[in-house]
Write a protein that holds these residues in place. Structure first.
Motif, PDB file in Angstrom:
ATOM      1  N   SER A  36       0.795  -1.302  -0.084  1.00 12.62           N
ATOM      2  CA  SER A  36      -0.097  -0.074  -0.067  1.00 12.62           C
ATOM      3  C   SER A  36       0.883   1.151  -0.020  1.00 12.62           C
ATOM      4  O   SER A  36       0.472   2.220   0.388  1.00 12.62           O
ATOM      5  CB  SER A  36      -1.136   0.026   1.353  1.00 12.62           C
ATOM      6  N   GLY A  37       2.064   1.080  -0.470  1.00  7.67           N
ATOM      7  CA  GLY A  37       2.978   2.217  -0.376  1.00  7.67           C
ATOM      8  C   GLY A  37       4.179   1.988   0.536  1.00  7.67           C
ATOM      9  O   GLY A  37       4.423   1.211   1.074  1.00  7.67           O
ATOM     10  N   VAL A  38       4.900   3.160   0.553  1.00 13.99           N
ATOM     11  CA  VAL A  38       6.307   2.875   1.385  1.00 13.99           C
ATOM     12  C   VAL A  38       5.924   3.031   2.942  1.00 13.99           C
ATOM     13  O   VAL A  38       4.961   3.843   3.569  1.00 13.99           O
ATOM     14  CB  VAL A  38       7.026   4.227   1.063  1.00 13.99           C
ATOM     15  N   ILE A  39       6.495   1.972   3.662  1.00 10.40           N
ATOM     16  CA  ILE A  39       6.215   1.907   5.081  1.00 10.40           C
ATOM     17  C   ILE A  39       7.498   2.460   5.785  1.00 10.40           C
ATOM     18  O   ILE A  39       8.553   1.702   5.324  1.00 10.40           O
ATOM     19  CB  ILE A  39       5.852   0.676   5.520  1.00 10.40           C
ATOM     20  N   LYS A  40       7.636   3.239   6.685  1.00 13.79           N
ATOM     21  CA  LYS A  40       8.943   3.860   7.357  1.00 13.79           C
ATOM     22  C   LYS A  40       8.980   3.361   8.657  1.00 13.79           C
ATOM     23  O   LYS A  40       7.965   3.531   9.435  1.00 13.79           O
ATOM     24  CB  LYS A  40       8.976   5.169   7.227  1.00 13.79           C
ATOM     25  N   ILE A  41       9.993   2.455   9.081  1.00 11.91           N
ATOM     26  CA  ILE A  41      10.124   1.885  10.265  1.00 11.91           C
ATOM     27  C   ILE A  41      11.328   2.380  10.905  1.00 11.91           C
ATOM     28  O   ILE A  41      12.551   2.388  10.199  1.00 11.91           O
ATOM     29  CB  ILE A  41      10.056   0.428  10.164  1.00 11.91           C
ATOM     30  N   ALA A  42      11.259   3.018  12.186  1.00 14.47           N
ATOM     31  CA  ALA A  42      12.543   3.540  12.727  1.00 14.47           C
ATOM     32  C   ALA A  42      12.838   2.553  13.850  1.00 14.47           C
ATOM     33  O   ALA A  42      12.127   1.697  14.553  1.00 14.47           O
ATOM     34  CB  ALA A  42      11.937   4.741  13.967  1.00 14.47           C
ATOM     35  N   ALA A  61      15.018  -7.939   5.906  1.00 14.09           N
ATOM     36  CA  ALA A  61      13.499  -7.639   5.888  1.00 14.09           C
ATOM     37  C   ALA A  61      13.425  -6.612   4.533  1.00 14.09           C
ATOM     38  O   ALA A  61      12.298  -6.929   3.979  1.00 14.09           O
ATOM     39  CB  ALA A  61      12.985  -6.822   6.919  1.00 14.09           C
ATOM     40  N   LYS A  62      14.430  -6.056   4.227  1.00 13.68           N
ATOM     41  CA  LYS A  62      14.166  -5.099   3.202  1.00 13.68           C
ATOM     42  C   LYS A  62      14.254  -5.977   1.894  1.00 13.68           C
ATOM     43  O   LYS A  62      13.625  -5.618   0.855  1.00 13.68           O
ATOM     44  CB  LYS A  62      15.457  -4.146   3.126  1.00 13.68           C
ATOM     45  N   ALA A  63      14.859  -7.063   1.915  1.00 15.63           N
ATOM     46  CA  ALA A  63      14.930  -8.022   0.784  1.00 15.63           C
ATOM     47  C   ALA A  63      13.855  -8.688   0.370  1.00 15.63           C
ATOM     48  O   ALA A  63      13.190  -8.646  -0.749  1.00 15.63           O
ATOM     49  CB  ALA A  63      15.974  -9.233   1.057  1.00 15.63           C
ATOM     50  N   LYS A  64      13.163  -8.874   1.464  1.00 15.40           N
ATOM     51  CA  LYS A  64      11.559  -9.417   1.506  1.00 15.40           C
ATOM     52  C   LYS A  64      10.461  -8.533   0.943  1.00 15.40           C
ATOM     53  O   LYS A  64       9.650  -8.751  -0.070  1.00 15.40           O
ATOM     54  CB  LYS A  64      11.318 -10.314   2.501  1.00 15.40           C
ATOM     55  N   SER A  65      10.672  -7.187   1.167  1.00 15.78           N
ATOM     56  CA  SER A  65       9.837  -6.132   1.269  1.00 15.78           C
ATOM     57  C   SER A  65      10.264  -4.763   0.981  1.00 15.78           C
ATOM     58  O   SER A  65      10.800  -4.164   1.782  1.00 15.78           O
ATOM     59  CB  SER A  65       8.743  -6.057   2.425  1.00 15.78           C
ATOM     60  N   PRO A  66      10.597  -4.634  -0.403  1.00  9.80           N
ATOM     61  CA  PRO A  66      11.388  -3.426  -0.933  1.00  9.80           C
ATOM     62  C   PRO A  66      10.591  -2.041  -0.469  1.00  9.80           C
ATOM     63  O   PRO A  66      10.998  -0.980  -0.448  1.00  9.80           O
ATOM     64  CB  PRO A  66      11.272  -3.560  -2.491  1.00  9.80           C
ATOM     65  N   HIS A  67       9.123  -2.057  -0.234  1.00  5.90           N
ATOM     66  CA  HIS A  67       8.378  -1.110   0.294  1.00  5.90           C
ATOM     67  C   HIS A  67       8.817  -0.668   1.552  1.00  5.90           C
ATOM     68  O   HIS A  67       8.071   0.511   1.999  1.00  5.90           O
ATOM     69  CB  HIS A  67       6.887  -1.300  -0.146  1.00  5.90           C
ATOM     70  N   ILE A  68       9.467  -1.273   2.387  1.00  3.04           N
ATOM     71  CA  ILE A  68       9.966  -0.800   3.843  1.00  3.04           C
ATOM     72  C   ILE A  68      11.167   0.276   3.684  1.00  3.04           C
ATOM     73  O   ILE A  68      11.931  -0.077   3.032  1.00  3.04           O
ATOM     74  CB  ILE A  68      10.261  -2.040   4.616  1.00  3.04           C
ATOM     75  N   GLU A  69      10.990   1.288   4.326  1.00  5.30           N
ATOM     76  CA  GLU A  69      12.148   2.240   4.384  1.00  5.30           C
ATOM     77  C   GLU A  69      12.460   2.252   5.822  1.00  5.30           C
ATOM     78  O   GLU A  69      11.749   2.426   6.659  1.00  5.30           O
ATOM     79  CB  GLU A  69      11.525   3.572   3.968  1.00  5.30           C
ATOM     80  N   ALA A  82      10.497  -9.493  13.515  1.00  7.88           N
ATOM     81  CA  ALA A  82       9.828  -8.444  14.340  1.00  7.88           C
ATOM     82  C   ALA A  82       9.569  -7.318  13.138  1.00  7.88           C
ATOM     83  O   ALA A  82       8.624  -6.524  13.512  1.00  7.88           O
ATOM     84  CB  ALA A  82      10.722  -8.061  15.587  1.00  7.88           C
ATOM     85  N   ILE A  83      10.548  -7.035  12.418  1.00  9.80           N
ATOM     86  CA  ILE A  83      10.208  -5.746  11.660  1.00  9.80           C
ATOM     87  C   ILE A  83       8.945  -6.201  10.583  1.00  9.80           C
ATOM     88  O   ILE A  83       8.088  -5.331  10.155  1.00  9.80           O
ATOM     89  CB  ILE A  83      11.600  -5.722  10.501  1.00  9.80           C
ATOM     90  N   ASP A  84       8.867  -7.431  10.268  1.00  9.67           N
ATOM     91  CA  ASP A  84       7.840  -8.022   9.347  1.00  9.67           C
ATOM     92  C   ASP A  84       6.255  -7.802  10.268  1.00  9.67           C
ATOM     93  O   ASP A  84       5.445  -7.148   9.388  1.00  9.67           O
ATOM     94  CB  ASP A  84       8.041  -9.412   9.090  1.00  9.67           C
ATOM     95  N   VAL A  85       6.393  -8.063  11.594  1.00 11.38           N
ATOM     96  CA  VAL A  85       5.123  -7.687  12.061  1.00 11.38           C
ATOM     97  C   VAL A  85       4.685  -6.432  12.150  1.00 11.38           C
ATOM     98  O   VAL A  85       3.405  -5.841  11.974  1.00 11.38           O
ATOM     99  CB  VAL A  85       5.601  -8.131  13.683  1.00 11.38           C
ATOM    100  N   ALA A  86       5.603  -5.367  12.294  1.00 13.34           N
ATOM    101  CA  ALA A  86       5.505  -4.187  12.435  1.00 13.34           C
ATOM    102  C   ALA A  86       5.016  -3.526  11.030  1.00 13.34           C
ATOM    103  O   ALA A  86       3.859  -2.926  11.098  1.00 13.34           O
ATOM    104  CB  ALA A  86       6.702  -3.127  12.580  1.00 13.34           C
ATOM    105  N   LEU A 123       1.362  -4.832  10.294  1.00 13.47           N
ATOM    106  CA  LEU A 123       0.267  -3.971  11.164  1.00 13.47           C
ATOM    107  C   LEU A 123       0.067  -2.676  10.503  1.00 13.47           C
ATOM    108  O   LEU A 123      -1.001  -2.131  10.568  1.00 13.47           O
ATOM    109  CB  LEU A 123       0.705  -3.678  12.690  1.00 13.47           C
ATOM    110  N   VAL A 124       1.130  -2.328   9.875  1.00 14.98           N
ATOM    111  CA  VAL A 124       0.939  -0.603   9.268  1.00 14.98           C
ATOM    112  C   VAL A 124       0.098  -0.932   7.984  1.00 14.98           C
ATOM    113  O   VAL A 124      -0.710  -0.368   7.550  1.00 14.98           O
ATOM    114  CB  VAL A 124       2.201   0.267   8.966  1.00 14.98           C
ATOM    115  N   ASP A 125       0.321  -2.162   7.260  1.00 17.68           N
ATOM    116  CA  ASP A 125      -0.197  -2.453   6.020  1.00 17.68           C
ATOM    117  C   ASP A 125      -1.595  -2.611   6.287  1.00 17.68           C
ATOM    118  O   ASP A 125      -2.505  -2.459   5.354  1.00 17.68           O
ATOM    119  CB  ASP A 125       0.526  -3.414   5.218  1.00 17.68           C
TER     120      ASP A 125
END
Length: 352
Positions: A7-13, A33-41, A317-321, A324-326
Motif C-alpha cells: 500500500s505504499g512506502v512504510i517507514k520503520i524506525a 526484511a528489506k530484501a523480502k519487502s522493498p516497500h519498507i524504508e 519483528a520488522i515484518d510484524v510492524a 500491522l501498518v499495511d
C-alpha cells in the motif's frame, strides 16, 4: 505469519543499539526484511560511527538514514531510570519518530520496561483504552496462537480483559488474515463458576454478541499448546509466567532431544533417518518465527523484539510492524474500542 498488501512506502524506525547483539543483528535483520519487502524504508537510530561501517557491508541498506546518538538504554535500568536519563537515547529518539508521524512504527530489542514506559509517554494510549497490553504468538498443534497480556499489567479487571480481547482480535486479523478468530479467557478450569469474579464478569461481557467477539469460553493452561482458540486473554502476571514456562519447556525439550540422539551409535543412526522430520519440527518450533511482541493500545505501532534474537528473528519483528501498518491495525482497534464503549454506555442507561 501473514502476508503483505502493498500500500505504499512504510517507514520503520529501529532502535539500533537495543538488544544483546546490537547493532549488528539489527542491521542484518533489517537487510533481510528489506530484501523480502522493498516497500519498507528503514531509519536507524544509534551511534552512526558504529552503524555506518555495518551498513556499508549490507546489500540493501547502504544509503539508509541514520539519526545519531551515542546514548543507549541499559538492560539493567528500571523503567523510571530509563525515562529520567534516556531522553537522548536511541530508544527514546526512535519512538519520537513515530510520535512525530515521521515513521509508521518503531522496533526495539532493548529493555522491555523502558520501551513500554517511553512508548506510553510519547505515543499515549488510544481513546477508550484503560491499559495497553503486550501481545505475542505461540506455536500450537494448529495455527499460531496469540496471547495477551504478556507482562505489561500484573493486575487487571474485567474491563481490561474485554479491551484486550478486542485488541487481540484486531491484532490477529492483521497478522494472520483470519476472519472472526476465536477468543478464550485463561482460567483454572472451563466451568463457568471457576476463577476470580473479574474473570466471570469479563466472560459475561465477551459473550454479548453485539460486541463482535467470537468468544469460546474459559481455557486452561493445558489448552494453550492445543490451539483450541486463536487468542488467549489473561492478565500480565499469568501471561508472563505462561510465556516463560513455554520458552523453558521448549528449551528443555530441544536439549533432551539432542542428548537422546547422542546417547549411542544406534541413536545416531536413528537420527539420520529422522533428520528431515526433525528439521521440519525445528522450523515450526523456532522461536525466531514468532519474534515480535506488540504493545497494543497505543497511538502508534511499537514492536518489542526478543533481546537475544539473531538477525532472522529481528527481521521477523520488522515484518510484524510492517504488516500491522499495511493492514490498518490502529484504525481497526479504534473502531472496536469505540463500539465497545457505546455498548457499555447503552447497557448502563438501560440498567439505570
Amino acid at each position: 505469519m501473514g502476508g503483505y498488501t502493498l500500500s505504499g512506502v512504510i517507514k520503520i524506525a529501529l532502535d539500533a543499539m537495543g538488544g544483546d547483539n546490537a547493532p549488528a543483528s539489527v542491521i542484518d535483520g533489517a537487510d533481510i526484511a528489506k530484501a523480502k519487502s522493498p516497500h519498507i524504508e528503514i531509519l536507524f537510530v544509534g551511534d552512526e560511527t558504529v552503524i555506518r561501517p555495518l551498513l556499508a557491508k549490507s546489500k540493501y541498506l547502504k544509503d539508509a538514514d541514520v539519526t545519531h546518538t551515542e546514548f543507549a538504554v541499559s538492560s539493567k535500568e528500571t523503567a523510571s531510570q530509563a525515562v529520567r536519563r534516556g531522553r537522548e537515547s536511541s530508544m527514546w529518539l526512535a519512538i519520537a519518530e513515530v510520535a512525530a508521524k515521521r515513521a509508521d512504527a518503531i522496533v526495539s530489542a532493548g529493555n522491555t520496561g523502558a520501551l513500554m514506559a517511553m512508548a506510553k509517554l510519547q505515543l499515549r494510549t488510544m481513546p477508550g483504552i484503560t491499559r495497553p497490553a503486550i501481545a505475542g504468538f505461540f506455536p500450537t498443534e494448529h495455527d499460531p496462537m496469540c496471547m495477551l497480556d504478556l507482562g505489561a499489567n500484573l493486575e487487571c479487571d474485567e474491563e481490561n480483559l474485554v479491551q484486550f480481547a478486542l485488541m487481540g482480535q484486531a491484532f490477529y486479523l492483521s497478522l494472520m488474515g483470519k476472519d472472526n478468530p476465536t477468543v478464550g479467557l485463561l482460567n483454572v478450569g472451563e466451568e463457568e463458576q471457576k476463577g476470580h469474579e473479574y474473570l466471570r464478569l469479563a466472560a459475561q461481557e465477551l459473550s454479548n454478541p453485539d460486541l463482535g467477539v467470537n468468544y469460546r469460553g474459559f481455557v486452561e493452561g493445558s489448552d494453550l499448546v492445543k490451539g483450541s482458540v486463536d487468542i488467549v486473554v489473561t492478565d500480565g502476571f499469568s501471561g508472563n509466567i505462561a510465556l516463560k514456562t513455554a520458552e523453558g519447556v521448549a528449551g528443555l525439550f530441544a536439549l533432551m532431544l539432542r542428548r537422546s540422539f547422542r546417547a549411542s551409535v544406534f541413536a545416531r543412526i536413528g537420527y539420520l533417518f529422522a533428520r528431515k522430520s526433525l528439521k521440519n519440527f525445528q522450523t515450526k518450533m523456532d522461536p525466531r518465527r514468532y519474534n515480535g511482541a506488540v504493545f497494543l493500545g497505543l497511538n502508534g505501532i511499537a514492536v518489542k523484539s526478543h533481546g537475544g534474537t539473531d538477525s532472522l528473528g529481528f527481521s521477523n519483528a520488522i515484518d510484524v510492524a510492517a504488516n500491522l501498518v499495511d493492514h490498518g491495525f490502529i484504525p481497526d482497534v479504534s473502531a472496536a474500542i469505540e463500539k465497545a464503549g457505546l455498548i457499555r454506555e447503552q447497557r448502563k442507561i438501560v440498567n439505570d
